[in-house]
Design a protein around this motif. Structure first.
Motif, PDB file in Angstrom:
ATOM      1  N   UNK A   1       3.518   9.492  -4.819  1.00 54.04           N
ATOM      2  CA  UNK A   1       2.259  10.214  -4.951  1.00 54.04           C
ATOM      3  C   UNK A   1       2.226  11.382  -3.980  1.00 54.04           C
TER       4      UNK A   1
ATOM      5  N   UNK B   1     -11.089  13.245   2.991  1.00 53.93           N
ATOM      6  CA  UNK B   1     -10.565  12.734   1.736  1.00 53.93           C
ATOM      7  C   UNK B   1      -9.221  13.341   1.378  1.00 53.93           C
ATOM      8  N   UNK B   2      -8.319  12.476   0.940  1.00 52.17           N
ATOM      9  CA  UNK B   2      -7.070  12.906   0.328  1.00 52.17           C
ATOM     10  C   UNK B   2      -7.278  12.922  -1.181  1.00 52.17           C
TER      11      UNK B   2
ATOM     12  N   UNK C   1     -16.149   6.860   2.755  1.00 51.47           N
ATOM     13  CA  UNK C   1     -15.526   6.829   4.076  1.00 51.47           C
ATOM     14  C   UNK C   1     -16.579   6.560   5.146  1.00 51.47           C
TER      15      UNK C   1
ATOM     16  N   UNK D   1      -8.044  -0.100  -1.955  1.00 51.65           N
ATOM     17  CA  UNK D   1      -7.306   0.036  -0.711  1.00 51.65           C
ATOM     18  C   UNK D   1      -8.234   0.533   0.389  1.00 51.65           C
TER      19      UNK D   1
ATOM     20  N   UNK E   1       0.826  -1.200   0.000  1.00 53.52           N
ATOM     21  CA  UNK E   1       0.000   0.000   0.000  1.00 53.52           C
ATOM     22  C   UNK E   1       0.858   1.247   0.000  1.00 53.52           C
ATOM     23  N   UNK E   2       0.209   2.357   0.124  1.00 57.52           N
ATOM     24  CA  UNK E   2       0.894   3.642   0.167  1.00 57.52           C
ATOM     25  C   UNK E   2       1.495   3.858   1.552  1.00 57.52           C
TER      26      UNK E   2
ATOM     27  N   UNK F   1      -7.841   2.418  -7.207  1.00 56.56           N
ATOM     28  CA  UNK F   1      -6.702   2.832  -8.018  1.00 56.56           C
ATOM     29  C   UNK F   1      -6.668   2.045  -9.319  1.00 56.56           C
TER      30      UNK F   1
ATOM     31  N   UNK G   1     -10.296   3.563  -1.149  1.00 58.64           N
ATOM     32  CA  UNK G   1      -9.838   4.176  -2.390  1.00 58.64           C
ATOM     33  C   UNK G   1      -9.790   3.133  -3.497  1.00 58.64           C
TER      34      UNK G   1
ATOM     35  N   UNK H   1     -10.932   8.543  -4.251  1.00 56.87           N
ATOM     36  CA  UNK H   1     -11.822   8.334  -3.114  1.00 56.87           C
ATOM     37  C   UNK H   1     -13.098   7.614  -3.538  1.00 56.87           C
TER      38      UNK H   1
ATOM     39  N   UNK I   1     -11.462   4.723   5.330  1.00 58.77           N
ATOM     40  CA  UNK I   1     -11.732   5.228   3.990  1.00 58.77           C
ATOM     41  C   UNK I   1     -11.341   4.175   2.968  1.00 58.77           C
TER      42      UNK I   1
ATOM     43  N   UNK J   1      -2.489   2.941   4.950  1.00 56.99           N
ATOM     44  CA  UNK J   1      -3.144   2.155   3.916  1.00 56.99           C
ATOM     45  C   UNK J   1      -2.799   0.678   4.017  1.00 56.99           C
TER      46      UNK J   1
ATOM     47  N   UNK K   1      -5.308  12.809  -4.641  1.00 50.18           N
ATOM     48  CA  UNK K   1      -3.992  12.375  -5.099  1.00 50.18           C
ATOM     49  C   UNK K   1      -3.677  12.887  -6.499  1.00 50.18           C
ATOM     50  N   UNK K   2      -2.368  13.074  -6.733  1.00 48.62           N
ATOM     51  CA  UNK K   2      -1.884  13.314  -8.068  1.00 48.62           C
ATOM     52  C   UNK K   2      -1.777  12.005  -8.838  1.00 48.62           C
TER      53      UNK K   2
ATOM     54  N   UNK L   1      -4.768   7.109  -6.625  1.00 49.14           N
ATOM     55  CA  UNK L   1      -5.962   6.611  -5.935  1.00 49.14           C
ATOM     56  C   UNK L   1      -7.104   7.622  -5.971  1.00 49.14           C
TER      57      UNK L   1
END
Lengths: 114, 114
Positions: A90, A102-103, B49, B89, A42-43, B38, B36, B46, B34, B104, A105-106, B44
């Protein structure tokens, strides 16, 4: 909407070289993050910035430095790249902090260290 | 140590069937979770949540269930479509030093079969 923009998207380095990954967000978010993602994992959080002017270590900070240049930009620097830093990086941002919310992400920056 | 993990690394379902992706967590102090999605080569995104004061939350075609007794989280996708094929994730807001950050799991690869 651009959201979170990362540059470069791909980079190949030799061991010992340095480089900086750039990240910018246009959502007026307070918090920004750098994660790395390795195959089958995972991240993992490298560094984060809860607000402009502050930075804190995450789970795997060794070998990295960060700069929160202003509210929009958060850069990640590898001073002396090692093969173990081969990964996909990321950047993310969020309105608040505290691990809730919420995040965004790029698209990621794929780094290979030879 | 405590970690967020997934029961199955891969899951294959027929198009139109419902999918259930599971996640186990061991940090009883986590109060926010949460999910995600990908897609290959992307960052990732959203999905949904849930806070620890809830057992269930529904979105569009997705439902998250939280069982705090057994520390289990699941994501249900109704009428799975080919576009749902991705890695999913889960994350929890674990305490890291003095601050909570999202941690994560390693992800589940969902493949939708025609």
């Amino acid at each position: 909407n651009a959201g979170v923009t990362q540059t470069p998207k791909f980079q190949v380095l030799k061991t010992g070289q340095s480089m900086t990954l750039q990240c910018a967000q246009d959502m007026n978010h307070n918090s920004m993050y750098w994660y790395r993602q390795d195959p089958g994992m995972g991240l993992r959080l490298i560094y984060y910035s809860a607000s402009e002017g502050t930075t804190d270590k995450g789970e795997v900070p060794n070998g990295y430095n960060v700069s929160r240049l202003n509210k929009r930009e958060f850069s990640l620097r590898l001073e002396s790249a090692a093969p173990s830093q081969t990964s996909v990086y990321f950047c993310a941002s969020s309105v608040g902090t505290g691990g809730r919310g919420e995040l965004f992400f790029g698209e990621g920056s794929r780094l290979t260290v030879l | 140590g405590e970690s967020v993990g997934l029961h199955l690394p891969t899951l294959s379902v027929q198009e139109g069937d419902n999918s259930i992706i599971n996640c186990a967590y061991s940090n009883s102090a986590s109060d926010y979770f949460i999910w995600y999605k990908q897609e290959s080569g992307k960052g990732p995104q959203f999905i949904i949540d849930i806070r620890s004061n809830m057992d269930k939350r529904q979105g569009q075609r997705v439902t998250v269930l939280l069982n705090k007794t057994v520390k289990h989280l699941s994501l249900q996708i109704a009428a799975t479509q080919p576009g749902d094929s991705a890695v999913y994730f889960c994350a929890e807001n674990r305490l890291s030093g003095s601050a909570r950050q999202l941690t994560f799991g390693s992800g589940t690869q969902l493949t939708v079969l025609p």
